[in-house]
Design an enzyme around this catalytic site. Structure first.
Site, mmCIF file in Angstrom:
data_model
loop_
_atom_site.group_PDB
_atom_site.id
_atom_site.type_symbol
_atom_site.label_atom_id
_atom_site.label_comp_id
_atom_site.label_asym_id
_atom_site.label_seq_id
_atom_site.Cartn_x
_atom_site.Cartn_y
_atom_site.Cartn_z
ATOM 1 N N SER A 132 3.200 -3.315 2.842
ATOM 2 C CA SER A 132 3.192 -3.605 4.279
ATOM 3 C C SER A 132 2.911 -2.358 5.099
ATOM 4 O O SER A 132 3.320 -1.245 4.737
ATOM 5 C CB SER A 132 4.554 -4.176 4.685
ATOM 6 O OG SER A 132 4.709 -4.227 6.087
ATOM 7 N N GLU A 134 4.451 -1.709 7.644
ATOM 8 C CA GLU A 134 5.756 -1.225 8.098
ATOM 9 C C GLU A 134 6.210 -0.013 7.293
ATOM 10 O O GLU A 134 7.119 0.706 7.713
ATOM 11 C CB GLU A 134 6.796 -2.346 8.005
ATOM 12 C CG GLU A 134 6.647 -3.429 9.042
ATOM 13 C CD GLU A 134 7.060 -2.983 10.454
ATOM 14 O OE1 GLU A 134 7.930 -2.094 10.557
ATOM 15 O OE2 GLU A 134 6.500 -3.517 11.425
ATOM 16 N N TYR A 156 13.724 -3.128 5.894
ATOM 17 C CA TYR A 156 12.567 -3.835 5.339
ATOM 18 C C TYR A 156 11.486 -2.843 4.910
ATOM 19 O O TYR A 156 10.950 -2.926 3.801
ATOM 20 C CB TYR A 156 12.002 -4.804 6.379
ATOM 21 C CG TYR A 156 10.674 -5.412 6.005
ATOM 22 C CD1 TYR A 156 10.610 -6.471 5.098
ATOM 23 C CD2 TYR A 156 9.479 -4.938 6.544
ATOM 24 C CE1 TYR A 156 9.390 -7.034 4.745
ATOM 25 C CE2 TYR A 156 8.263 -5.486 6.197
ATOM 26 C CZ TYR A 156 8.222 -6.534 5.298
ATOM 27 O OH TYR A 156 7.006 -7.077 4.949
#
Length: 331
Positions: A132, A134, A156
């Site tokens: 990801s 992120e 996360y």
């Protein structure tokens, strides 16, 4: 007929990927957690050809059973606790599923195939890990590419970094054909309603139809690289068709703010000034914000021959139109 096993098949990516693989003639299997999973019926309705297997990313034995029963040529690990805001509320569960679940899946593939250090990988299972954007978090350069330093800003993101590096480690340690797709934000009408883009498209539809008065959001200035999930799953498949595993950024190369998304979404229903309908609330602001993400997908373009087809404006229009129709129908 090639076969594939998809974890996280009930999510937007899993559904689009399953449709893509079925269209290519695959025998598609999906891993689903719990016999009473409320999303099971959705998969069975949309994709009756998919064979579902009960399993849990936190349970290695269930993954081994699923691999034995599905006998896949390709494994796509899309399963995760994927709502970033929730990861602060339950960091332990996020870590167990999103981080350790990747390790469990990799180890299950290794045991299933009998991989050994330095062994020939021909004929083995090919593995895809859903990494990801992120992971970049507090970005150190822009745009972000495969070699950009990872600096996650949420439980996360930290969990995704663990899974990403574990995938690289299994590739380098066991010769596993393993690839990670560092996917930037990708949306669709199938996006969960807890995510900000879908929250906006649903609210715009309801406000337009007189069913809602206001939309409450957090940071309106956060900037993201948004693409269409249906385009991005093609990149996943292309990665596993390469001679060797590798890591690829998948992105549009364009960045837009939440305000831009609001402009486009409300514009679809003829509203040019959305400020009377939108209220900010500090409760929806992240404890550690990721302010700006934009990806450099040059490698995916050059090696995989991949590029996005759906523009930002087309994506927002697609989502608003789908939610208008769903709201009218009372779905």
């Amino acid at each position: 007929m090639p076969s594939a096993l998809i974890t996280g098949i009930t999510g937007q990516d899993g559904l689009y990927l399953a449709e893509l693989l079925l269209a290519k003639g695959y025998d598609v299997h999906g891993l689903i957690r719990g016999q009473n999973n409320p999303k099971r019926q959705l998969v069975e309705k949309l994709l009756p050809e998919v064979r579902l297997h009960n399993g849990d990313l936190t349970d290695l034995s269930s993954l081994l059973r699923a691999l034995r029963d599905a006998a896949p040529d390709e494994v796509y690990n899309l399963g995760a606790v994927s709502f970033v805001a929730y990861s602060w509320e339950n960091a332990h569960l996020t870590t167990d599923v999103t981080a350790k679940g990747v390790l469990n899946m990799l180890e299950a593939v290794r045991l299933h195939c009998g991989y050994r250090e330095g062994s020939d990988q021909v004929g083995g299972v090919r593995f895809y890990q859903a990494s990801s954007s992120e992971m970049f978090g507090k970005v150190q350069e822009s745009p972000q590419h495969e070699r950009t330093l990872l600096w996650p800003r949420s439980p996360y993101g930290v969990s995704k970094v663990f899974g990403h590096h574990m995938t690289i480690n299994y590739r380098e340690s066991y010769g596993l054909h393993a690839s990670s797709g560092i996917l930037f934000n990708h949306e669709s009408p199938r996006r969960g309603p807890e995510f900000v883009t879908r929250k906006i498209s649903q609210a715009v539809a309801r406000i337009h139809l007189g069913l809602q008065d206001q939309l409450v959001l957090g940071n309106l200035d956060a900037e993201r690289d948004w693409g269409f999930a249906g385009d991005y799953v093609e990149a996943m498949w292309l990665m596993l068709q390469q001679p060797a595993g590798d890591d690829y950024v998948v992105a549009t190369g364009e960045t837009h703010s939440i305000r831009d998304f609001l402009d486009e979404a409300f514009g679809q229903v003829g509203v040019t000034d959305w400020t009377p309908y939108v209220r900010q609330d500090p409760r929806f602001v992240r404890p550690a914000e990721v302010d700006h993400l934009v990806g450099d997908a040059s490698k995916a373009r050059e090696v995989l021959g991949w590029k996005p087809r759906v523009t930002f404006r087309e994506l927002v229009a697609m989502m608003v139109e789908a939610d208008l129709e769903a709201t009218r129908q009372g779905w």
